[in-house]
Design a protein around this motif. Structure first.
Motif, PDB file in Angstrom:
ATOM      1  N   SER A 185     -12.625   3.995   0.405  1.00  0.00           N
ATOM      2  CA  SER A 185     -11.608   3.541   1.331  1.00  0.00           C
ATOM      3  C   SER A 185     -11.646   2.043   1.568  1.00  0.00           C
ATOM      4  O   SER A 185     -10.739   1.496   2.127  1.00  0.00           O
ATOM      5  N   MET A 186     -12.697   1.391   1.161  1.00  0.00           N
ATOM      6  CA  MET A 186     -12.857  -0.007   1.500  1.00  0.00           C
ATOM      7  C   MET A 186     -13.130  -0.862   0.265  1.00  0.00           C
ATOM      8  O   MET A 186     -14.268  -1.068  -0.099  1.00  0.00           O
ATOM      9  N   PRO A 187     -12.085  -1.351  -0.419  1.00  0.00           N
ATOM     10  CA  PRO A 187     -12.358  -2.255  -1.524  1.00  0.00           C
ATOM     11  C   PRO A 187     -13.040  -3.503  -0.998  1.00  0.00           C
ATOM     12  O   PRO A 187     -12.698  -3.991   0.065  1.00  0.00           O
ATOM     13  N   GLU A 232       0.373  -1.528  -1.485  1.00  0.00           N
ATOM     14  CA  GLU A 232       0.007  -1.955  -2.833  1.00  0.00           C
ATOM     15  C   GLU A 232      -0.486  -3.396  -2.757  1.00  0.00           C
ATOM     16  O   GLU A 232      -0.018  -4.183  -1.934  1.00  0.00           O
ATOM     17  N   PRO A 233      -1.448  -3.735  -3.607  1.00  0.00           N
ATOM     18  CA  PRO A 233      -1.976  -5.096  -3.560  1.00  0.00           C
ATOM     19  C   PRO A 233      -0.967  -6.116  -4.075  1.00  0.00           C
ATOM     20  O   PRO A 233      -0.203  -5.845  -4.994  1.00  0.00           O
ATOM     21  N   ILE A 234      -0.963  -7.277  -3.451  1.00  0.00           N
ATOM     22  CA  ILE A 234      -0.162  -8.410  -3.908  1.00  0.00           C
ATOM     23  C   ILE A 234      -1.065  -9.205  -4.850  1.00  0.00           C
ATOM     24  O   ILE A 234      -2.167  -9.607  -4.458  1.00  0.00           O
ATOM     25  N   GLN A 247      -9.423 -10.209  -2.621  1.00  0.00           N
ATOM     26  CA  GLN A 247      -9.629  -8.775  -2.494  1.00  0.00           C
ATOM     27  C   GLN A 247      -8.468  -8.001  -3.106  1.00  0.00           C
ATOM     28  O   GLN A 247      -8.681  -7.047  -3.842  1.00  0.00           O
ATOM     29  N   SER A 248      -7.235  -8.410  -2.833  1.00  0.00           N
ATOM     30  CA  SER A 248      -6.089  -7.660  -3.366  1.00  0.00           C
ATOM     31  C   SER A 248      -6.006  -7.798  -4.878  1.00  0.00           C
ATOM     32  O   SER A 248      -5.674  -6.842  -5.575  1.00  0.00           O
ATOM     33  N   MET A 249      -6.325  -8.984  -5.416  1.00  0.00           N
ATOM     34  CA  MET A 249      -6.289  -9.158  -6.870  1.00  0.00           C
ATOM     35  C   MET A 249      -7.388  -8.340  -7.543  1.00  0.00           C
ATOM     36  O   MET A 249      -7.162  -7.711  -8.580  1.00  0.00           O
ATOM     37  N   GLN A 250      -8.582  -8.295  -6.938  1.00  0.00           N
ATOM     38  CA  GLN A 250      -9.672  -7.493  -7.496  1.00  0.00           C
ATOM     39  C   GLN A 250      -9.320  -6.008  -7.431  1.00  0.00           C
ATOM     40  O   GLN A 250      -9.564  -5.268  -8.373  1.00  0.00           O
ATOM     41  N   HIS A 251      -8.746  -5.585  -6.320  1.00  0.00           N
ATOM     42  CA  HIS A 251      -8.364  -4.180  -6.163  1.00  0.00           C
ATOM     43  C   HIS A 251      -7.317  -3.787  -7.196  1.00  0.00           C
ATOM     44  O   HIS A 251      -7.393  -2.725  -7.810  1.00  0.00           O
ATOM     45  N   ALA A 252      -6.338  -4.659  -7.430  1.00  0.00           N
ATOM     46  CA  ALA A 252      -5.287  -4.378  -8.407  1.00  0.00           C
ATOM     47  C   ALA A 252      -5.858  -4.283  -9.816  1.00  0.00           C
ATOM     48  O   ALA A 252      -5.403  -3.487 -10.632  1.00  0.00           O
TER      49      ALA A 252
END
Length: 156
Positions: free
Chosen positions: A131-133, A104-106, A115-120
């Protein structure tokens, strides 16, 4: 499905490890490609038929590994590796393997990434494979303009 060769995924937290997953393919070697490769090895250069065969083998093995991970409920495969070998004189085997995991994104703190914030936030680019954010686009720095004109030194 995010598939990475890294042992960890920056900006993401592993919440469950679902075990090793693998995909295997075995291919017979084409006699005509083998003869062409033999002639090409004398002259040197890329063996295009063999390169294409290896590429297809990797994609097939990877797709099988990803499918096994999906069946286990994973949304990521971590530490992807490949192993290959020959079986007799006519077959080649390729195995893709890794660790199926739920990540899960942090979104906050020093471990969060763009990247994790955008994905979340659900903002991954639609142009990217699911498969590749992709990271947020960043403005390219503009090169400085030409230097100001300097007066020419006098010629004596």
């Amino acid at each position: 499905m995010l598939v990475v060769t890294m042992i960890d995924v920056p900006g993401y937290r592993v919440t469950a490890v679902l075990g090793e997953v693998m995909g295997v393919t075995v291919r017979s070697r084409n006699v005509f490609s083998q003869m062409g490769a033999g002639f090409k090895s004398i002259a040197g250069g890329e063996l295009k038929g063999m390169t294409e065969n290896l590429y297809q083998s990797r994609m097939e093995a990877t797709n099988r590994m990803v499918e096994e991970a999906r069946q286990r409920g994973a949304n990521a495969v971590i530490a992807l590796r490949y192993d290959g070998g020959s079986i007799g004189n006519t077959w080649s085997e390729l195995c893709a393997y890794g660790t199926a995991a739920i990540i899960e994104p942090i979104t906050e703190g020093p471990e969060a990434t763009g990247q994790s914030m955008q994905h979340a936030a659900g903002g991954a680019s639609q142009a990217a494979p699911p498969s590749m954010p992709q990271p947020a686009p960043q403005a390219m720095p503009q090169p400085p303009g030409p230097p100001p004109a300097q007066p020419s030194p006098p010629l004596y």
